[in-house]
Write a protein that holds these residues in place. Structure first.
Motif, PDB file in Angstrom:
ATOM      1  N   PRO A  21       1.093  -0.796  -0.055  1.00  0.00           N
ATOM      2  CA  PRO A  21       0.196  -0.072  -0.126  1.00  0.00           C
ATOM      3  C   PRO A  21       0.980   1.436  -0.017  1.00  0.00           C
ATOM      4  O   PRO A  21       0.437   2.015  -0.781  1.00  0.00           O
ATOM      5  CB  PRO A  21      -0.909   0.011   1.274  1.00  0.00           C
ATOM      6  N   GLY A  67       0.296  -0.326  -8.433  1.00  0.00           N
ATOM      7  CA  GLY A  67      -0.885  -0.253  -7.931  1.00  0.00           C
ATOM      8  C   GLY A  67      -1.673  -0.716  -7.829  1.00  0.00           C
ATOM      9  O   GLY A  67      -1.529  -2.174  -8.280  1.00  0.00           O
ATOM     10  N   LEU A  68      -2.741  -0.776  -7.009  1.00  0.00           N
ATOM     11  CA  LEU A  68      -3.636  -1.967  -6.719  1.00  0.00           C
ATOM     12  C   LEU A  68      -4.456  -2.287  -7.840  1.00  0.00           C
ATOM     13  O   LEU A  68      -4.345  -3.408  -7.524  1.00  0.00           O
ATOM     14  CB  LEU A  68      -4.752  -1.522  -5.321  1.00  0.00           C
ATOM     15  N   ASP A  97      -8.291   2.815   6.355  1.00  0.00           N
ATOM     16  CA  ASP A  97      -8.203   3.779   4.990  1.00  0.00           C
ATOM     17  C   ASP A  97      -8.003   2.611   3.834  1.00  0.00           C
ATOM     18  O   ASP A  97      -7.935   3.297   2.872  1.00  0.00           O
ATOM     19  CB  ASP A  97      -6.552   4.152   5.209  1.00  0.00           C
ATOM     20  N   LEU A  98      -7.083   1.514   3.758  1.00  0.00           N
ATOM     21  CA  LEU A  98      -7.095   0.639   2.751  1.00  0.00           C
ATOM     22  C   LEU A  98      -8.699  -0.477   2.410  1.00  0.00           C
ATOM     23  O   LEU A  98      -8.952  -0.548   0.785  1.00  0.00           O
ATOM     24  CB  LEU A  98      -5.944  -0.676   3.149  1.00  0.00           C
ATOM     25  N   ARG A 140     -10.495   1.748  -0.144  1.00  0.00           N
ATOM     26  CA  ARG A 140      -9.315   1.457  -1.609  1.00  0.00           C
ATOM     27  C   ARG A 140      -9.721   0.078  -2.070  1.00  0.00           C
ATOM     28  O   ARG A 140     -10.220   0.424  -3.960  1.00  0.00           O
ATOM     29  CB  ARG A 140      -8.472   1.504  -1.192  1.00  0.00           C
ATOM     30  N   ILE A 141      -9.823  -0.773  -1.670  1.00  0.00           N
ATOM     31  CA  ILE A 141     -10.441  -2.417  -2.183  1.00  0.00           C
ATOM     32  C   ILE A 141     -11.391  -2.292  -2.767  1.00  0.00           C
ATOM     33  O   ILE A 141     -11.943  -3.150  -4.362  1.00  0.00           O
ATOM     34  CB  ILE A 141      -9.512  -3.555  -0.897  1.00  0.00           C
ATOM     35  N   ARG A 176     -13.145   0.343  -4.158  1.00  0.00           N
ATOM     36  CA  ARG A 176     -13.192   0.760  -4.971  1.00  0.00           C
ATOM     37  C   ARG A 176     -12.735  -0.247  -6.438  1.00  0.00           C
ATOM     38  O   ARG A 176     -12.951  -0.506  -7.867  1.00  0.00           O
ATOM     39  CB  ARG A 176     -12.590   2.282  -5.000  1.00  0.00           C
ATOM     40  N   ALA A 177     -12.169  -1.379  -6.271  1.00  0.00           N
ATOM     41  CA  ALA A 177     -10.515  -1.541  -7.030  1.00  0.00           C
ATOM     42  C   ALA A 177     -11.314  -3.139  -7.157  1.00  0.00           C
ATOM     43  O   ALA A 177     -10.805  -3.596  -8.412  1.00  0.00           O
ATOM     44  CB  ALA A 177      -9.454  -1.468  -7.058  1.00  0.00           C
ATOM     45  N   ARG A 187     -20.595   1.124  -2.214  1.00  0.00           N
ATOM     46  CA  ARG A 187     -20.496   1.733  -4.381  1.00  0.00           C
ATOM     47  C   ARG A 187     -20.947   1.095  -5.024  1.00  0.00           C
ATOM     48  O   ARG A 187     -21.363   0.959  -6.616  1.00  0.00           O
ATOM     49  CB  ARG A 187     -19.134   1.368  -3.939  1.00  0.00           C
TER      50      ARG A 187
END
Length: 368
Positions: A45, A74-75, A96-97, A100-101, A103-104, A131
């Protein structure tokens, strides 16, 4: 002990695995999976954890050899074309992570979280639903602990201290526990007994109990940065406090119909020592493994991670069920006084109702 080959060929049944996290456990899990013939990509990360990994890593200890690893910048790159993913980061990184996960993460990609502290799999499922992720999507696996224990020796070298013989695995939704356990076994080789729900995996790890008591009873050693052997100092008195905490945790788990291993069984699985009184088992580990050093700085995950995402999480659940946990409450309060900070803040729990999580644990959020 696993000795691996140094070529990038794939064995029958091998998968493309992405490991998210590059501290010590992530790289160790990566080389273990690579030793079993899987093609592994690793992502950090921050980017710091993969610096110095030049096409692969050297493994020492329970896994030995050089194993090819692809580093993702990148992720999205890490998850592209993967067939499975493992999230192996400290619990304090989840707030925090996980967004992000969410979204991806491709809808069809199964993700294992090790360890699944607090309700991380359920929190991620909620983020996915928010989402607008499809109702039909892959399960999220909740591993009670990590497949390995490890120390990072150098940027391109990891020491694998132990490879677990068994790790309980649950899932969101709960019906996918068997399939996610089979995935974990295929990747890492350990047995994967199915846990009834992600809650069980979230409270099954013995570390919060053991680490909190060790921190409490050795705080002056930690503050003075002294060297001290953690298993050697699991004395009968310290073990009595650990056992009291474990009894309260077992009572909490029983309210949710979720059995948890006792501390003795957890040590037996992790270290292979014969079952017996807890203090005697700890002494045996100290004899066979040598002096495993305890923390020597106040900024230790034994407190900053294992209390908010372990003991304080138990108290949050207990309040929703009207259960008193006086010893756990006392230990958390004492550690807050000693460390001079709030140790109960856990952002994973924001928006969750501790009295109404059973349905979500079973079905997940927004799934068809």
């Amino acid at each position: 002990m696993v000795s691996g080959r140094d070529d990038a060929g794939r064995r029958s049944g091998a998968m493309r695995l992405s490991v998210l996290g590059a501290g010590a456990v992530g790289p160790a899990a990566a080389v273990l999976a690579a030793s079993r013939g899987h093609a592994v990509t690793i992502w950090s990360p921050s980017g710091r954890g993969t610096a110095g990994i030049e096409g692969g890593m050297e493994a020492e200890g329970a896994v030995r050899g050089w194993f090819p690893l692809r580093v993702a910048a990148g992720l999205a790159e890490a998850l592209d074309d993967a067939e499975a993913a493992l999230l192996a980061v400290p619990a304090y990184a989840f707030p925090d992570l996980l967004p992000r996960i969410a979204r991806a993460l491709p809808p069809g990609l199964p993700l294992l979280i090790a360890p699944a502290a607090s309700l991380a799999p359920l929190a991620l499922d909620g983020l996915l639903a928010a989402r607008g992720a499809p109702a039909v999507r892959a399960a999220i696996g909740a591993m009670a602990t990590t497949p390995v224990t490890a120390r990072r020796r150098a940027p391109g070298r990891v020491f694998v201290a132990t490879v677990r013989a068994a790790v309980d695995v649950a899932a969101v939704p709960s019906a996918a526990a068997a399939s996610m356990g089979a995935l974990a076994t295929a990747l890492f080789g350990h047995a994967s007994p199915a846990a009834p729900s992600a809650l069980g995996a979230g409270i099954a790890n013995a570390n919060p109990i053991i680490h909190a008591v060790l921190a409490l009873t050795n705080v002056t050693r930690i503050e003075r940065a002294e060297e001290w052997p953690q298993y050697g100092l699991m004395t009968p008195a310290a073990c009595r406090m650990m056992e009291a905490l474990a009894r309260e945790r077992a009572a909490l788990a029983a309210l949710f119909g979720t059995p948890v291993l006792d501390l003795e069984e957890s040590l037996h699985r992790a270290n292979g020592v014969p079952l017996g009184p807890l203090a005697e088992m700890a002494a045996r580990i100290a004899e066979t493994r040598g002096a495993v050093a305890g923390p020597a700085a106040m900024e230790t995950r034994y407190v900053t991670e294992d209390v908010p995402y372990g003991l304080a999480f138990y108290l949050w659940l207990a309040r929703g069920q009207g259960l008193a946990m006086p010893v756990t409450e006392a230990v958390v309060t004492a550690l807050e006084a000693l460390w001079g900070r709030d140790l109960r803040r856990n952002p994973l729990l924001d928006g969750l109702d501790p009295g109404a999580i059973a349905e979500a644990l079973d079905a997940g959020y927004g799934r068809g």
